[in-house]
Design an enzyme around this catalytic site. Sequence first.
Site, PDB file in Angstrom:
ATOM      1  N   HIS A  37     -70.041   0.482  -1.669  1.00  0.00           N
ATOM      2  CA  HIS A  37     -69.063  -0.301  -0.919  1.00  0.00           C
ATOM      3  C   HIS A  37     -68.713   0.294   0.432  1.00  0.00           C
ATOM      4  O   HIS A  37     -67.871  -0.268   1.154  1.00  0.00           O
ATOM      5  CB  HIS A  37     -67.828  -0.518  -1.779  1.00  0.00           C
ATOM      6  CG  HIS A  37     -68.112  -1.385  -2.962  1.00  0.00           C
ATOM      7  ND1 HIS A  37     -68.353  -2.732  -2.862  1.00  0.00           N
ATOM      8  CD2 HIS A  37     -68.256  -1.076  -4.282  1.00  0.00           C
ATOM      9  CE1 HIS A  37     -68.606  -3.229  -4.062  1.00  0.00           C
ATOM     10  NE2 HIS A  37     -68.566  -2.248  -4.942  1.00  0.00           N
ATOM     11  N   HIS A 186     -77.140   3.407 -10.081  1.00  0.00           N
ATOM     12  CA  HIS A 186     -76.505   2.901  -8.867  1.00  0.00           C
ATOM     13  C   HIS A 186     -76.743   3.834  -7.676  1.00  0.00           C
ATOM     14  O   HIS A 186     -76.282   3.559  -6.578  1.00  0.00           O
ATOM     15  CB  HIS A 186     -74.997   2.775  -9.158  1.00  0.00           C
ATOM     16  CG  HIS A 186     -74.161   2.280  -8.026  1.00  0.00           C
ATOM     17  ND1 HIS A 186     -74.470   1.167  -7.277  1.00  0.00           N
ATOM     18  CD2 HIS A 186     -72.984   2.744  -7.517  1.00  0.00           C
ATOM     19  CE1 HIS A 186     -73.534   0.970  -6.364  1.00  0.00           C
ATOM     20  NE2 HIS A 186     -72.624   1.911  -6.482  1.00  0.00           N
TER      21      HIS A 186
END
Length: 208
Positions: A37, A186
Amino acid sequence: AVRSVDADFGPAEQAADVIALMDALGVDRFVPVSTSHGGWANMEITDRLSPERVPGSVVIDWIMVEAWPEFVQDLRDIQDPGLWVAGRQRLFDFWLGGTAHPAVARHLDDEMASFGFDMWARSCRVIENAYATWGSPLRRMAAMRVKRPIAHLFSQPGLPDYETVQREFAAANPWFQPHRIPGQTHFPTLESPAVLAGHVEKFAASVG
């Protein structure tokens, strides 16, 4: 000097800091690279500067689709002093992708877990607000005032039709370049660092 956190901050403040640093260093042209993010701040930097200064950007394993209900709930739980550790653990488990990759596990358990409630709550509040504002990273990129190449390097599949959605977006927006890097977590930066670095270098060379 160490800068103290004396107020809330998000992508706008992070972008202002990065641009001020590049100005102070005399860096006239650069390609921002972000992970997860951090892409919200990356797009803010890119959108504020001209293609002559930022000819392209790289975002790494940024969830490109709209936030699904379970993810939003995790973000909200992490903003609750009584629920945040459990909510954070659910994110850690998702990010590991069912693996026991030692570098990723160490990053989560020793590095990311070293941050306390205030920082995690702030991060999740900022992320939740970003999705509420833009809908998804794909929509944020589509709203760029001046389009330029953006590469998305990702490994974690985990979501239905995830690659298809990105390929369809790229077909309609040729400046968007999604690249799947084999892996389960991730963090392709830790799982496949050489492969990822090669993609970043190739992209940076292609945009000059």
